[in-house]
Design a protein around this motif. Structure first.
Motif, PDB file in Angstrom:
ATOM      1  N   UNK A 118       0.813  -1.218   0.000  1.00  0.00           N
ATOM      2  CA  UNK A 118       0.000   0.000   0.000  1.00  0.00           C
ATOM      3  C   UNK A 118       0.847   1.268   0.000  1.00  0.00           C
ATOM      4  N   UNK A 119       2.154   1.127   0.151  1.00  0.00           N
ATOM      5  CA  UNK A 119       3.024   2.310   0.177  1.00  0.00           C
ATOM      6  C   UNK A 119       4.177   2.117  -0.815  1.00  0.00           C
ATOM      7  N   UNK A 120       4.706   3.240  -1.241  1.00  0.00           N
ATOM      8  CA  UNK A 120       5.840   3.250  -2.176  1.00  0.00           C
ATOM      9  C   UNK A 120       6.999   3.985  -1.503  1.00  0.00           C
ATOM     10  N   UNK A 121       8.014   3.220  -1.120  1.00  0.00           N
ATOM     11  CA  UNK A 121       9.214   3.820  -0.520  1.00  0.00           C
ATOM     12  C   UNK A 121      10.185   4.184  -1.639  1.00  0.00           C
ATOM     13  N   UNK A 122      10.633   5.430  -1.632  1.00  0.00           N
ATOM     14  CA  UNK A 122      11.441   5.939  -2.736  1.00  0.00           C
ATOM     15  C   UNK A 122      12.522   6.878  -2.205  1.00  0.00           C
ATOM     16  N   UNK A 123      13.750   6.674  -2.679  1.00  0.00           N
ATOM     17  CA  UNK A 123      14.868   7.553  -2.325  1.00  0.00           C
ATOM     18  C   UNK A 123      15.225   8.392  -3.549  1.00  0.00           C
ATOM     19  N   UNK A 124      15.237   9.707  -3.390  1.00  0.00           N
ATOM     20  CA  UNK A 124      15.507  10.634  -4.492  1.00  0.00           C
ATOM     21  C   UNK A 124      16.745  11.460  -4.136  1.00  0.00           C
TER      22      UNK A 124
END
Length: 719
Positions: A118-124
């Motif tokens: 249900x979540x999108x973990x993203x490193x930018x």
């Protein structure tokens, strides 16, 4: 791959930009820079299934690098190729073609997640710069996003509400760069009228570049400065390559060259550059110090009104070679040249002159001629050698790194020995100067014997000689040449004394039949010298090189044998001598084309092969290190190894102090060892430096070691 390439280069972008931009207003202007999250406002939208949209709003006078953007998914998240618009293209003078974004940018990234997620973990991660004064770049900035993804057919909430409860964080938000005055505190004092002491103090996590530091004197055209940098930390820089930096604090002794009599004070301008480790690199900074030339007087620093109290040198002994006066350097050079007469690499050649002086008998004129021509050969050779060393920034004895030079010297020694053994007698005519090295009666023979003495003396470093040569390498040309001439006078002094002081000549034995026997006996040290040079050649180019040298030696012996027999024969016999001489050169041609012999790089018998990376790693781990720079052709090095470094006492000392014995082999040319020698202003090998476990400056030892000296140095380093 393109992003990765830019990633490595852009980490040091400011270091490159500082070569173009000044820093007069850096301290004031950096306070007006926006925080990174305000200069580049990032928002995210995951309302579209399978696609995340990113948007940056870029403030005026700021820009982002396309090549510095990187995206990484968290656990269970797989990212596709990011879709980025084309940026503004231009050629950076250091990075080449780059693309940048102004005002705003939109990017889309396809993704997949694990079933039920249900979540999108993203490193930018991104990086940008400020393009007006102060022209600096931010460190790479990373934001961690945690976005709600829509269920099938659904949509997410507003992207700004989908972030973590905490705002996006930067790796280093709590480590903002300090103002320049606080990051690099500069002090200067005068120890006496000829020596200054400079000091930079940096907080934890900041470092200073050694090679980007320049020191000049304002309004003093007749004076110059010779800094004696201590050992630092090897740092791999995107623009400067492998360079030396200093963390925490560095104390720099500086010698003033020139006449300071009547000079009450000096204005010193120090320009330098440094960085925050893993963060901001500062533009070029300058400090102007007004220094009163009275021992221990603190300087008035233009940008540091409250200098710290006087500090002693970190290692007063390390750079003593650069703290000597001109006349003291000449005295050291004279003594070093005099002691060279006793070194094993010179003694075989001196046997030639000993025979010549004895044969001259009671003729004062002949004795003076011997002494003057020999001295002329020595002095001319030292002038030429000194000019080459200074012009090419090479080191004492470095010509023996050439296998061709080693082979030719071995053949010359063999020819001289054969002459002394009575196999051949060379004539004294000037037309035969190439073969006159063994002649003891003609002026040309005396001159070229002096030349030969200097050539074979170069692998040896006598006591006091290293200090004098180190002084010469950093002194102006005229002073440096005076030092080399003093070395030559010292080497020739015994023969000058005997040639011009009649009382000393009475100590010489009278001529007799015994002289021929003595001459033949003295040939054997020459044979041994040729054998030693063959051993050096084996280490440089392997067994094939020694085989070629042996072939050349046989052809040389054949040439000399036939040369002696052809004296009473016709022109055809002399032509044959010339042909044999040409055949002797053929093996040398093939020898010069051989590749270098493989050098062992692994640790053997407790010895670690030198490399800057290994040294830096050991120092970072808090391990004391004994660095030994040596070469197979260095006689002084081998003497120290035999008497001190190869003994059981030294091995026990290493074990007791926990020190590592690191050896650099300079038998063949090695750029990393050459750089280490230059860093410590060493004129050549041997060079011994002990690094303490507390990370302080390395302590340079004398070129001639004793067990007590090494024990004291390692014991202090282990404290």
């Amino acid at each position: 791959m393109r992003s990765l390439r830019y990633g490595r280069a852009a980490a040091y972008l400011v270091t490159l930009l500082t070569l173009m931009f000044g820093a007069s207003a850096f301290a004031q202007d950096t306070e007006n820079l926006l925080p990174v999250t305000e200069a580049y406002k990032l928002s995210a939208d995951a309302s579209t299934p399978g696609v995340v949209k990113l948007h940056w709003t870029i403030a005026q006078d700021y820009y982002l690098y396309r090549g510095r953007m990187a995206f990484k998914g968290g656990d269970g998240v797989t990212l596709g190729q990011a879709q980025l618009p084309d940026g503004e293209k231009h050629d950076d003078p250091y990075l080449g073609p780059v693309e940048t974004y102004h005002h705003s940018i939109d990017a889309t990234i396809p993704y997949t997640v694990a079933p039920g997620a249900t979540t999108l973990a993203l490193s930018v991660r991104y990086q940008g710069c400020h393009e007006t004064d102060p022209k600096i770049c931010y460190p790479p900035h990373t934001e961690q996003l945690n976005l709600q993804i829509p269920a099938a057919g659904g949509a997410s909430k507003n992207a700004l509400n989908d972030l973590l409860s905490a705002p996006p964080r930067a790796l280093g938000d709590n480590n903002a760069p300090l103002p320049a005055e606080q990051a690099f505190h500069f002090d200067a004092i005068a120890q006496d009228a000829r020596h200054l002491l400079l000091r930079w103090t940096m907080p934890k996590g900041y470092y200073l570049y050694r090679d980007q530091t320049q020191l000049t004197l304002k309004g003093a055209p007749t004076l110059s400065l010779s800094p004696a940098w201590p050992g630092g930390t090897t740092h791999s820089d995107a623009h400067f390559g492998s360079t030396t930096v200093y963390f925490g604090e560095v104390t720099l002794p500086v010698t003033i060259n020139g006449d300071t009599n009547g000079t009450a004070s000096l204005d010193l301008i120090a320009s330098f550059q440094g960085c925050q480790d893993g963060g901001l690199c500062y533009p070029l900074m300058s400090r102007q110090a007004h220094i009163a030339l009275t021992g221990g007087s603190n300087a008035t620093i233009e940008t540091a009104p409250n200098p710290a109290p006087e500090m002693p040198p970190a290692d007063a002994k390390q750079n003593d070679s650069l703290h000597v006066s001109f006349f003291y350097a000449l005295l050291l050079a004279l003594g070093g040249g005099l002691v060279l007469n006793l070194m094993p690499c010179v003694l075989p050649v001196l046997s030639i002159k000993a025979i010549g002086l004895i044969e001259s008998g009671d003729s004062p004129a002949r004795r003076r001629m011997h002494a003057l021509m020999y001295t002329a050969g020595v002095l001319v050779s030292f002038v030429v050698l000194g000019a080459v060393i200074i012009a090419l920034k090479t080191a004492w004895g470095a010509h023996l790194q050439s296998p061709l030079v080693v082979a030719i010297l071995a053949l010359v020694m063999l020819a001289v020995a054969l002459s002394m053994s009575g196999v051949v007698q060379f004539g004294a005519s000037l037309g035969n100067t190439g073969s006159s090295l063994a002649n003891r009666s003609g002026p040309a023979g005396d001159f070229f014997t002096g030349v030969l003495a200097v050539v074979v003396a170069s692998p040896c470093t006598a006591p006091f000689m290293g200090t004098a040569l180190a002084y010469a390498l950093v002194a102006p040309m005229f002073i440096a040449m005076c030092v080399f001439l003093a070395l030559g006078i010292g080497l020739a002094l015994p023969f000058l004394a005997v040639g011009f002081v009649p009382a000393l000549s009475r100590w010489l034995p009278r001529p007799g039949r015994w002289m021929e026997t003595l001459k033949e006996v003295l040939a054997f040290p020459m044979y041994l010298t040729a054998a030693w040079l063959a051993w050096v050649l084996a280490h440089q180019r392997g067994a094939d090189a020694v085989g070629l040298l042996m072939v050349a030696a046989v052809l040389l012996a054949m040439t000399l044998w036939w040369f002696e027999r052809s004296r009473a024969r016709g022109a055809l016999s002399r032509i044959l001598v010339g042909l044999l001489a040409l055949f002797t050169l053929a093996p040398l041609y093939y020898l010069a084309t051989l590749p270098a012999a493989a050098q062992a790089s692994a640790a053997t018998d407790g010895v670690v092969a030198y490399s800057p990376e290994k040294l830096a790693k050991l120092r970072k781990a808090g391990t004391p290190v004994f660095v030994d720079m040596t070469a197979d052709w260095c006689v002084t090095c081998k003497a120290n190894e035999h008497t001190v470094l190869d003994g059981d006492d030294f091995k026990a000392l290493l074990k007791r102090t926990g020190a590592v014995y690191m050896k650099g082999d300079w038998t063949n040319e090695d750029p990393s060892i050459s750089a280490f020698l230059q860093e410590y202003h060493s004129p050549g090998v041997p060079l011994y430096v002990v690094f303490p476990k507390n990370g302080g400056a390395g302590h340079q030892l004398p070129t001639v070691l004793t067990s007590s000296l090494v024990e004291h140095a390692l014991t202090e380093a282990a404290k």
